[in-house]
Motif scaffolding. Sequence first.
Motif, mmCIF file in Angstrom:
data_model
loop_
_atom_site.group_PDB
_atom_site.id
_atom_site.type_symbol
_atom_site.label_atom_id
_atom_site.label_comp_id
_atom_site.label_asym_id
_atom_site.label_seq_id
_atom_site.Cartn_x
_atom_site.Cartn_y
_atom_site.Cartn_z
ATOM 1 N N GLN A 107 0.810 -1.315 -0.017
ATOM 2 C CA GLN A 107 0.043 0.046 0.054
ATOM 3 C C GLN A 107 0.972 1.285 -0.038
ATOM 4 O O GLN A 107 2.190 1.109 0.197
ATOM 5 N N TRP A 108 0.294 2.442 -0.237
ATOM 6 C CA TRP A 108 0.915 3.688 -0.184
ATOM 7 C C TRP A 108 1.346 4.054 1.217
ATOM 8 O O TRP A 108 0.761 3.951 2.239
ATOM 9 N N HIS A 109 2.686 4.317 1.116
ATOM 10 C CA HIS A 109 3.459 4.692 2.571
ATOM 11 C C HIS A 109 4.667 5.495 2.242
ATOM 12 O O HIS A 109 5.073 5.501 1.331
ATOM 13 N N THR A 170 0.016 3.240 6.592
ATOM 14 C CA THR A 170 -0.452 3.548 5.138
ATOM 15 C C THR A 170 -1.017 5.001 5.096
ATOM 16 O O THR A 170 -1.805 5.580 6.253
ATOM 17 N N ARG A 173 -6.371 7.729 1.045
ATOM 18 C CA ARG A 173 -6.446 7.988 -0.614
ATOM 19 C C ARG A 173 -6.630 9.501 -0.766
ATOM 20 O O ARG A 173 -5.986 9.852 -1.780
ATOM 21 N N VAL A 176 -2.961 10.837 -0.731
ATOM 22 C CA VAL A 176 -2.089 10.282 -1.954
ATOM 23 C C VAL A 176 -2.877 10.893 -3.333
ATOM 24 O O VAL A 176 -2.024 11.393 -4.105
ATOM 25 N N LEU A 185 3.002 10.306 -11.127
ATOM 26 C CA LEU A 185 3.388 9.167 -10.501
ATOM 27 C C LEU A 185 4.424 8.756 -11.719
ATOM 28 O O LEU A 185 4.358 8.811 -12.826
ATOM 29 N N VAL A 203 6.899 9.096 -0.764
ATOM 30 C CA VAL A 203 5.493 8.154 -0.738
ATOM 31 C C VAL A 203 5.705 7.148 -2.041
ATOM 32 O O VAL A 203 6.015 7.567 -3.314
ATOM 33 N N HIS A 204 5.320 6.071 -1.715
ATOM 34 C CA HIS A 204 5.352 4.968 -2.841
ATOM 35 C C HIS A 204 4.681 3.817 -2.527
ATOM 36 O O HIS A 204 4.091 3.659 -1.266
ATOM 37 N N ALA A 205 4.558 2.800 -3.363
ATOM 38 C CA ALA A 205 3.447 1.629 -3.140
ATOM 39 C C ALA A 205 3.923 0.814 -4.476
ATOM 40 O O ALA A 205 4.905 1.281 -5.231
#
Length: 270
Positions: A107-109, A170, A173, A176, A185, A203-205
């Motif tokens: 997940q996005w974190h 995480t 939404r 993000v 992105l 921030v990545h996923a």
Amino acid sequence: MKLTAAEMAEFDERGYLFFPSRFSPEEAAVLRAAADEVYALDREEVWRESSGVARTAFAAHTYNDAFRRLGRHPRLIEPVMQLVDGPVYMHQYKVNAKAAFDGEVWQWHQDFGTWHRDDRMPEPRAMNIAVFLDEVTAANGPLLFIPGSHRQGVFEAGHDLETTSYPLWTLDRATVTRLAERGGLVAPTGPPGSIIVFASTLVHASPPNISPFGRSIVYLSLCHVDNHIRRFQRKAWIAHRDFAPIEPLADDCLAELAGARTGAGTGTAA
């Protein structure tokens, strides 16, 4: 490997640097074979997806020689030392798989968010450097980055204990979406042996891999020795306790293994 002034400026602006084919195909093949070895082990450090396939092999540098050498490789250690301005220790070491058809989402974190909340790492004077062991494509679960998001501090996060086998702090939404609308992105793709250096606050996923092609990436999480963790609630093979500065090996330390592997395969002296 030393970063140029232009590369340092690009890192400051974008939060990551991508270097395709920084390791040779022969060096990457040694690491790929090592990944298969550690994924097959019955150890508590090897975490698996709900399907049973390997997801992450933690601390592989402590029980596999190829990954031990990679963890002290100058092409990885030296640029991170430049970026954090000093000696580094290994905070975490992971060999992450995205198995064909069964590789689940990350997940996005922000990594520093987890390291700070769980391990009490004081400041984001730490970062990741990733090595592709397979070709990473748009189809097999590449890393997704939001360029420039590392410059906006540490975001509020929720502790997700249910989505996957690995607990993670995480981002929601709305956060993000706002960051992506501003920074866009990117998904760096390339051949085995490529590397990415990225900030611990970037921030990545990564999405699930439903393709028939697996991919593995090794992550070294390196931290300035003065910025070591203060809390020890996680197991030592997840958040390491050895804060001694890493002394890089010679640049040919993996090439030596590649030569021995080739020699053994052809029946010549290694």
